[in-house]
Motif scaffolding. Structure first.
Motif, PDB file in Angstrom:
ATOM      1  N   ASP A   1     -10.715   3.057   9.152  1.00 37.64           N
ATOM      2  CA  ASP A   1     -11.052   2.127   8.081  1.00 37.64           C
ATOM      3  C   ASP A   1     -12.032   2.711   7.071  1.00 37.64           C
ATOM      4  O   ASP A   1     -11.826   2.599   5.865  1.00 37.64           O
TER       5      ASP A   1
ATOM      6  N   GLN B   1      -3.986   5.019   5.140  1.00 31.94           N
ATOM      7  CA  GLN B   1      -4.242   3.627   5.498  1.00 31.94           C
ATOM      8  C   GLN B   1      -3.185   3.053   6.445  1.00 31.94           C
ATOM      9  O   GLN B   1      -3.343   1.943   6.942  1.00 31.94           O
TER      10      GLN B   1
ATOM     11  N   SER C   1       0.833  -1.201   0.000  1.00 33.60           N
ATOM     12  CA  SER C   1       0.000   0.000   0.000  1.00 33.60           C
ATOM     13  C   SER C   1       0.871   1.255   0.000  1.00 33.60           C
ATOM     14  O   SER C   1       1.850   1.351   0.740  1.00 33.60           O
TER      15      SER C   1
ATOM     16  N   ILE D   1      -0.229  -1.483   5.789  1.00 35.91           N
ATOM     17  CA  ILE D   1      -1.544  -1.063   6.258  1.00 35.91           C
ATOM     18  C   ILE D   1      -1.595  -1.318   7.762  1.00 35.91           C
ATOM     19  O   ILE D   1      -1.034  -2.302   8.258  1.00 35.91           O
ATOM     20  N   ASP D   2      -2.249  -0.408   8.503  1.00 35.24           N
ATOM     21  CA  ASP D   2      -2.425  -0.555   9.959  1.00 35.24           C
ATOM     22  C   ASP D   2      -1.078  -0.627  10.688  1.00 35.24           C
ATOM     23  O   ASP D   2      -0.847  -1.482  11.537  1.00 35.24           O
TER      24      ASP D   2
ATOM     25  N   THR E   1     -10.748   6.020   5.091  1.00 33.45           N
ATOM     26  CA  THR E   1      -9.568   5.797   4.263  1.00 33.45           C
ATOM     27  C   THR E   1      -9.845   4.855   3.094  1.00 33.45           C
ATOM     28  O   THR E   1      -8.940   4.597   2.285  1.00 33.45           O
TER      29      THR E   1
ATOM     30  N   LYS F   1     -10.103   1.768   3.291  1.00 36.73           N
ATOM     31  CA  LYS F   1      -9.196   0.646   3.496  1.00 36.73           C
ATOM     32  C   LYS F   1      -9.889  -0.651   3.053  1.00 36.73           C
ATOM     33  O   LYS F   1     -11.074  -0.843   3.326  1.00 36.73           O
TER      34      LYS F   1
ATOM     35  N   ASP G   1      -0.250   4.600   0.745  1.00 39.93           N
ATOM     36  CA  ASP G   1      -1.369   5.428   1.187  1.00 39.93           C
ATOM     37  C   ASP G   1      -1.062   5.977   2.581  1.00 39.93           C
ATOM     38  O   ASP G   1      -0.941   5.217   3.540  1.00 39.93           O
TER      39      ASP G   1
END
Length: 316
Positions: free
Chosen positions: A51, A45, A40, A70-71, A54, A56, A42
């Motif tokens: 969530d 994200q 990703s 991510i996360d 974004t 996601k 982003d």
């Protein structure tokens, strides 16, 4: 070993485009067809528990199509282009070592630029300094801070609009932390270019009005899915304030302002859609002026087949 006999660089694919251009769908289709793994790109994200706003990928999608990056952090933290570059290169090395191809997909154009071109060594973000600059901007206005920057670093100020809050803040932050002009640091820095053979793909709309309709539909879907409740939950779980990068994200900023009485609730939808359209406009400008990938019309009915055909030679 001579340059002529050197082994070819491993491939990597960059899939970039404005918000609502269909990047995720194309990335998943490529994952079905080719031995790629997704990274990703982003800047929103990366935040846990953010969530809805974004866009996601949901849990079933991530289970079927795992994404790196991510996360990664809480909404109380900050993430930088430099950290992205380091994280992305580490993920790319893992993917390449498995004999697969990294597919980097997203809309944070600065991250793509940082990855491909490298970065000079700048001071890391400092939340205390940024908060002080934000207080000054609230009292005096960003044009006044732009005028201050013009005295300290005229070259940087000359390329910024007086209302470009984020970049004015960063240039002043660099000065206050290091005592050096951002323009001088950039001019003197050598950038390390990653050892990959990049294929860059840009998804751009042939008709902006269709993209704008998609943006409106997606923001409506976010509101229906509970974006306002998501922001309330974030405020209850984390110690947040309006100037954190997480709460500056498009959509979250507009909800924050409504929930703190800074904007009428009846304007939330229009303000969110307008901000998202402005983001898309900036992303498209980045694609055309700076990144310059091979572009494809994100509105055409056979988009995925066209992108697949373009990439076919990589996997022969």
């Amino acid at each position: 070993m001579s340059a002529a006999a050197a082994p070819p660089l491993p491939p990597a694919i960059l899939l970039m485009g404005p918000t609502a251009s269909g990047k995720t769908a194309v990335a998943m289709d490529l994952s079905r067809r080719f031995p790629v793994e997704l990274i990703s790109v982003d800047s929103a994200q990366v935040f846990r528990d953010m969530d809805i706003g974004t866009a996601k990928p949901d849990a079933p999608t991530l289970a079927a199509f795992p994404h790196y990056l991510i996360d990664l952090i809480s909404p109380q933290e900050a993430y930088s282009a430099a950290r992205f570059r380091s994280d992305a290169l580490a993920a790319m090395a893992e993917i390449t070592a498995r004999g697969r191809v990294p597919l980097l997909v997203g809309g944070t154009m600065l991250y793509f630029k940082a990855l491909v071109e490298g970065l000079v060594d700048l001071p890391p973000a400092d939340l205390v300094t940024r908060a002080a600059i934000d207080r000054e901007a609230a009292a005096r206005g960003w044009p006044a801070l732009h005028a201050e920057l013009a005295e300290l670093d005229p070259l940087t100020a000359a390329r910024l609009q007086p209302t470009d809050a984020q970049r004015i803040q960063r240039a002043l932050e660099v000065w206050r932390l290091s005592g050096r002009r951002l323009s001088a640091i950039i001019a003197s820095g050598e950038k390390a270019v990653p050892q990959y053979r990049f294929t860059s793909i840009g998804l751009v709309p042939s008709d902006r009005s269709v993209l704008h309709r998609r943006i409106a539909e997606r923001f409506d879907a976010m509101l229906a899915a509970g974006l306002e409740g998501e922001v309330e939950d974030l405020r209850g779980k984390y110690a947040l304030h309006a100037e954190l990068p997480s709460m500056r994200c498009v959509g979250y900023r507009q909800v924050w302002e409504v929930q703190h009485g800074q904007a009428p609730r009846g304007e939330l939808r229009d303000r969110g859609i307008y901000a998202t359209r402005q983001l898309a406009k900036r992303q498209i400008t980045w694609l055309g002026n700076t990144l310059r990938p091979q572009t494809f019309d994100c509105l055409c009915g056979d988009l995925q087949d066209r992108v697949t055909a373009h990439l076919g030679d990589l996997f022969v």
